[in-house]
Structures are given as C-alpha cells and as structure tokens.
Scaffold this motif. Structure first.
Motif, PDB file in Angstrom:
ATOM      1  N   TYR A   1      -3.761  52.545  20.254  1.00 26.87           N
ATOM      2  CA  TYR A   1      -3.833  52.028  21.614  1.00 26.87           C
ATOM      3  C   TYR A   1      -4.129  53.186  22.567  1.00 26.87           C
TER       4      TYR A   1
ATOM      5  N   LEU B   1      -1.831  43.456  20.409  1.00 22.54           N
ATOM      6  CA  LEU B   1      -0.855  43.188  21.452  1.00 22.54           C
ATOM      7  C   LEU B   1      -1.527  43.278  22.810  1.00 22.54           C
TER       8      LEU B   1
ATOM      9  N   LEU C   1       6.576  46.960  14.675  1.00 23.40           N
ATOM     10  CA  LEU C   1       5.743  48.126  14.938  1.00 23.40           C
ATOM     11  C   LEU C   1       6.596  49.353  15.175  1.00 23.40           C
TER      12      LEU C   1
ATOM     13  N   ASP D   1       5.257  38.124  14.512  1.00 27.53           N
ATOM     14  CA  ASP D   1       5.600  39.297  13.698  1.00 27.53           C
ATOM     15  C   ASP D   1       4.613  40.444  13.873  1.00 27.53           C
ATOM     16  N   HIS D   2       4.178  40.684  15.085  1.00 31.34           N
ATOM     17  CA  HIS D   2       3.320  41.831  15.369  1.00 31.34           C
ATOM     18  C   HIS D   2       2.025  41.815  14.568  1.00 31.34           C
TER      19      HIS D   2
ATOM     20  N   ASN E   1       8.880  44.907   7.679  1.00 33.86           N
ATOM     21  CA  ASN E   1       9.304  43.666   8.329  1.00 33.86           C
ATOM     22  C   ASN E   1       8.395  43.307   9.504  1.00 33.86           C
ATOM     23  N   TYR E   2       7.231  43.873   9.486  1.00 34.04           N
ATOM     24  CA  TYR E   2       6.199  43.600  10.492  1.00 34.04           C
ATOM     25  C   TYR E   2       6.577  44.054  11.894  1.00 34.04           C
TER      26      TYR E   2
ATOM     27  N   GLY F   1      -1.747  41.443  14.548  1.00 35.93           N
ATOM     28  CA  GLY F   1      -2.831  41.380  15.505  1.00 35.93           C
ATOM     29  C   GLY F   1      -2.573  42.173  16.766  1.00 35.93           C
TER      30      GLY F   1
ATOM     31  N   TYR G   1      12.249  40.281  20.694  1.00 37.35           N
ATOM     32  CA  TYR G   1      10.972  39.631  20.487  1.00 37.35           C
ATOM     33  C   TYR G   1      11.187  38.139  20.272  1.00 37.35           C
TER      34      TYR G   1
ATOM     35  N   PHE H   1      -2.297  50.715  14.020  1.00 36.38           N
ATOM     36  CA  PHE H   1      -2.976  50.420  15.280  1.00 36.38           C
ATOM     37  C   PHE H   1      -3.131  51.701  16.101  1.00 36.38           C
TER      38      PHE H   1
END
Lengths: 114, 109
Positions: free
Chosen positions: B35, A103, B97, A98-99, B94-95, A101, A48, B33
C-alpha cells in the motif's frame, strides 16, 4: 463517489470520556475493519466484521467496542478514553471477508486523549 | 512471533529506480500486499502477490519469494508525487493482516 466516510476528522478528548468514531461505506462491502496507526508501528487491527451482524476481535481490542447493525455502518466506541488511545484511527472495508482482497480506507480520525 | 521488516526510510532521485524490500515471518501465508500512504492521508492499494514471481503494473512492480519470506516493490521513473510511505502487509494463517511499519520514501529533484 464517497467510498468510506469517517467522522470526526479530529478530536481532542478528556481522559475518562466516552467517544464514538463513526464509519460509513457506500460500496456494499461485506467486511469492515478498524485500525489504529501509531508512529513507528504498523497498522494494528482493533476489531473487524466479516458481515453485518457479526464482529470479531483483532490484535488490540481492549478498551474498544464495535457494532455492525447493517452493511454500511461500523462505529467504534471508546467507553472510557485513556491517553494511550491517542492515535490515528482508520476504518477500512473489503468486498470479501477475512482480509481477502483490496482494502479501501477512510481518511482517518485523529484522536488525542488528554 | 510474527513480524514484518522493511527499511524505515529511503531516499532516491527523481527519474531513477528504487527497490523497497520487505521480509516477513508469519504463521501461514495467504498473500502479500503493498500500500502507498501519503503523509496525512489514507493508505491506498498498490499490489497483491500470492504466487512467486514478479507482478508489473505500470511504473510499479512487486516481487515475491515465499521460500525466502521476501518481497520487494520496485518503482521506476520516479516522480516527486511518489514521495510517500510504502506499507508491506502479509495475510497470515487466520487471514488477519500483519503490517510492517512502512518505508518513508523521499524523492529529491
């Protein structure tokens, strides 16, 4: 509105060859990501970049490298492809790093390594 | 370890309601989330929950209980175009996903 563009759409590659998957976004998003998707598994993060000039390793980085020279482009390189890298690769971006919101994903690149 | 569990496949009838469950165990929590992914296509964002409760967005609603490590996606008035895989993902400490393997939803007329 293009969003995220990936190329190639699909590719068959001989083991040991070098391959670069291209990803370009026109949304001026700060963060970009590379995932692989394999049958029966969740998406797995390869590498990333939270902002241009920085990159980080995800869950499955071995055998892959990335660069982020500018905001728009985030290529993924397989230095020496192996059959276990056969997968569908998705590039994604988000406004926040940092992911945080939503994608936005590209249409994917289907790679087969023989 | 960290994991996300959701059913592999579900079948429902056009016009009906279906609930897709997702349970998670992660180190830290910064939101969940959902999707949607049609076969051969890219995932597209449906919803985001960070606080407990129900978030409604048209025919789709998403619920979260942080204490139970549980979420569900509720789809009402099912249409044939809702046939797709539904992916649950949790933003961990650690944010990064953590993704579930997805639930393939089959809609029958």
């Amino acid at each position: 509105i293009a969003g995220i563009t990936q190329a190639p759409t699909s590719q068959i590659l001989a083991a040991g060859r070098r391959m670069t998957l291209r990803c370009t976004q026109d949304m001026r998003h700060n963060a970009m990501y590379w995932y692989r998707q394999d049958l029966g598994l969740g998406l797995r993060l390869i590498h990333y970049s939270n902002t241009a000039g920085t990159t980080g390793k995800g869950e499955v980085p071995d055998g892959y490298s990335v660069s982020r020279a500018n905001t728009d482009d985030f290529p993924l390189t397989l230095a020496s492809a192996v059959p276990s890298q056969t997968s569908v690769y998705f590039c994604a971006s988000s406004d926040g790093g940092d992911h945080t919101g939503e994608l936005f994903f590209g249409e994917g690149s289907r790679l087969t390594v023989l | 370890g960290q994991n996300i569990d959701q059913p592999t496949e579900m079948t429902a009838t056009e016009g009906a309601i279906v609930q897709i469950n997702c349970t998670y165990q992660t180190s830290g929590f910064n939101g969940l989330f959902w999707y949607q992914q049609h076969a051969g296509e890219a995932p597209t964002f449906l919803s985001y929950n960070v606080l407990d409760g129900l978030e409604e967005k048209g025919r789709f609603s998403s619920f979260l209980s942080r204490s139970k490590g549980y979420s569900y996606l509720l789809l009402k008035e099912l249409q044939m175009k809702d046939s797709a895989s539904y992916l649950c993902a949790v933003s961990s400490s650690n944010y990064q996903l953590i993704w579930g393997a997805g639930t393939k939803l089959i809609i029958k007329p």
